[in-house]
Motif scaffolding. Structure first.
Motif, PDB file in Angstrom:
ATOM      1  N   PHE A   1       0.864  -1.175   0.000  1.00 54.85           N
ATOM      2  CA  PHE A   1       0.000   0.000   0.000  1.00 54.85           C
ATOM      3  C   PHE A   1       0.905   1.231   0.000  1.00 54.85           C
ATOM      4  N   ASP A   2       0.693   2.131  -0.934  1.00 54.19           N
ATOM      5  CA  ASP A   2       1.445   3.371  -1.023  1.00 54.19           C
ATOM      6  C   ASP A   2       0.419   4.508  -1.083  1.00 54.19           C
ATOM      7  N   LEU A   3      -0.053   4.902   0.088  1.00 51.95           N
ATOM      8  CA  LEU A   3      -1.131   5.887   0.178  1.00 51.95           C
ATOM      9  C   LEU A   3      -0.529   7.262   0.437  1.00 51.95           C
ATOM     10  N   GLN A   4      -0.195   7.945  -0.637  1.00 47.44           N
ATOM     11  CA  GLN A   4       0.434   9.258  -0.541  1.00 47.44           C
ATOM     12  C   GLN A   4      -0.582  10.344  -0.233  1.00 47.44           C
ATOM     13  N   CYS A   5      -1.838  10.093  -0.565  1.00 45.46           N
ATOM     14  CA  CYS A   5      -2.887  11.076  -0.359  1.00 45.46           C
ATOM     15  C   CYS A   5      -4.131  10.350   0.151  1.00 45.46           C
ATOM     16  N   THR A   6      -4.679  10.847   1.253  1.00 42.87           N
ATOM     17  CA  THR A   6      -5.872  10.196   1.816  1.00 42.87           C
ATOM     18  C   THR A   6      -6.956  11.209   2.176  1.00 42.87           C
ATOM     19  N   ASP A   7      -6.862  12.412   1.667  1.00 41.98           N
ATOM     20  CA  ASP A   7      -7.849  13.428   2.034  1.00 41.98           C
ATOM     21  C   ASP A   7      -8.891  13.653   0.933  1.00 41.98           C
ATOM     22  N   PHE A   8      -9.440  12.538   0.431  1.00 42.22           N
ATOM     23  CA  PHE A   8     -10.509  12.639  -0.558  1.00 42.22           C
ATOM     24  C   PHE A   8     -11.521  11.530  -0.316  1.00 42.22           C
ATOM     25  N   VAL A   9     -12.646  11.619  -0.998  1.00 44.92           N
ATOM     26  CA  VAL A   9     -13.723  10.648  -0.842  1.00 44.92           C
ATOM     27  C   VAL A   9     -13.979   9.960  -2.187  1.00 44.92           C
ATOM     28  N   LEU A  10     -14.620   8.811  -2.106  1.00 47.60           N
ATOM     29  CA  LEU A  10     -14.958   8.039  -3.304  1.00 47.60           C
ATOM     30  C   LEU A  10     -16.142   7.141  -2.983  1.00 47.60           C
ATOM     31  N   PRO A  11     -16.761   6.554  -3.997  1.00 43.97           N
ATOM     32  CA  PRO A  11     -17.868   5.629  -3.723  1.00 43.97           C
ATOM     33  C   PRO A  11     -17.355   4.386  -2.982  1.00 43.97           C
ATOM     34  N   ALA A  12     -18.133   3.914  -2.038  1.00 39.93           N
ATOM     35  CA  ALA A  12     -17.767   2.713  -1.287  1.00 39.93           C
ATOM     36  C   ALA A  12     -17.670   1.510  -2.223  1.00 39.93           C
ATOM     37  N   LEU A  13     -16.825   0.584  -1.859  1.00 39.42           N
ATOM     38  CA  LEU A  13     -16.646  -0.677  -2.586  1.00 39.42           C
ATOM     39  C   LEU A  13     -16.245  -0.435  -4.047  1.00 39.42           C
ATOM     40  N   THR A  14     -15.310   0.499  -4.252  1.00 43.88           N
ATOM     41  CA  THR A  14     -14.830   0.772  -5.601  1.00 43.88           C
ATOM     42  C   THR A  14     -13.459   0.148  -5.832  1.00 43.88           C
ATOM     43  N   VAL A  15     -12.616   0.166  -4.830  1.00 39.39           N
ATOM     44  CA  VAL A  15     -11.240  -0.299  -5.002  1.00 39.39           C
ATOM     45  C   VAL A  15     -11.133  -1.813  -4.791  1.00 39.39           C
TER      46      VAL A  15
END
Length: 175
Positions: free
Chosen positions: A92-106
């Motif tokens: 996991f390389d989570l450089q940015c986590t300050d956004f939203v998205l639809p659940a169960l997309t990834v």
């Protein structure tokens, strides 16, 4: 009408995610671990219960969720798969986590990478899940070094054959 389409696609997605073979395989793994490694079995039971809870909880949600919540769900899924397939390396390389998205997309994309990319090889492989920000957008990337796939499926109208990807596309279009 659009709200009903979103709800229908959520139900389809949740049902496609909780496939009987994944449940049976996970329960079989837990059974085997109970006999050999009770601590690891307990960890898998925890991840499996959190995975199921996440799927059911997200069915009720109409709003977007923080990417961190989605990644937590993805981690529960990947933890289970790494126990089942110990030759898979997941980063996991989570450089940015300050956004939203639809659940169960990834998670469905990660599942496709494991199931169709890495499991198509004699030995596992590597999977990298990344988030980052550009000047204009937020990005989520799911990459593997597996066998690859024919990109034509992204344009194939046979929804039953490619339910996970089509479901994500449909949900994003409706939103």
């Amino acid at each position: 009408l659009k709200e009903q389409e979103v709800m229908d696609s959520r139900v389809e997605l949740m049902m496609s995610q909780i496939r009987p073979h994944f449940m049976y395989n996970t329960l079989g793994t837990i059974y085997t671990l109970c006999l050999a490694d009770s601590k690891k079995a307990a960890d898998v039971v925890y991840d499996f219960s959190q995975y199921l809870r996440g799927n059911f909880k997200e069915l009720e949600r109409k709003s977007l969720i923080p990417v961190e919540r989605e990644m937590k769900h993805v981690r529960h899924y990947t933890n289970i798969e790494q126990v089942r397939f110990d030759d898979i390396n997941i980063e996991f390389d989570l450089q940015c986590t300050d956004f939203v998205l639809p659940a169960l997309t990834v998670q469905p994309l990660v599942e496709n990478s494991i199931k169709h990319g890495l499991m198509g090889q004699e030995e596992g492989g590597n999977l990298k899940i990344s988030t980052y920000e550009t000047e204009d957008d937020y990005w989520v990337s799911v990459e593997d070094d597996g066998v690859g796939f024919d990109e034509a499926i992204l344009y194939d109208n046979d929804v039953k054959r490619h339910l996970g990807i089509k479901n994500i596309q449909g949900r994003l279009e409706v939103m």
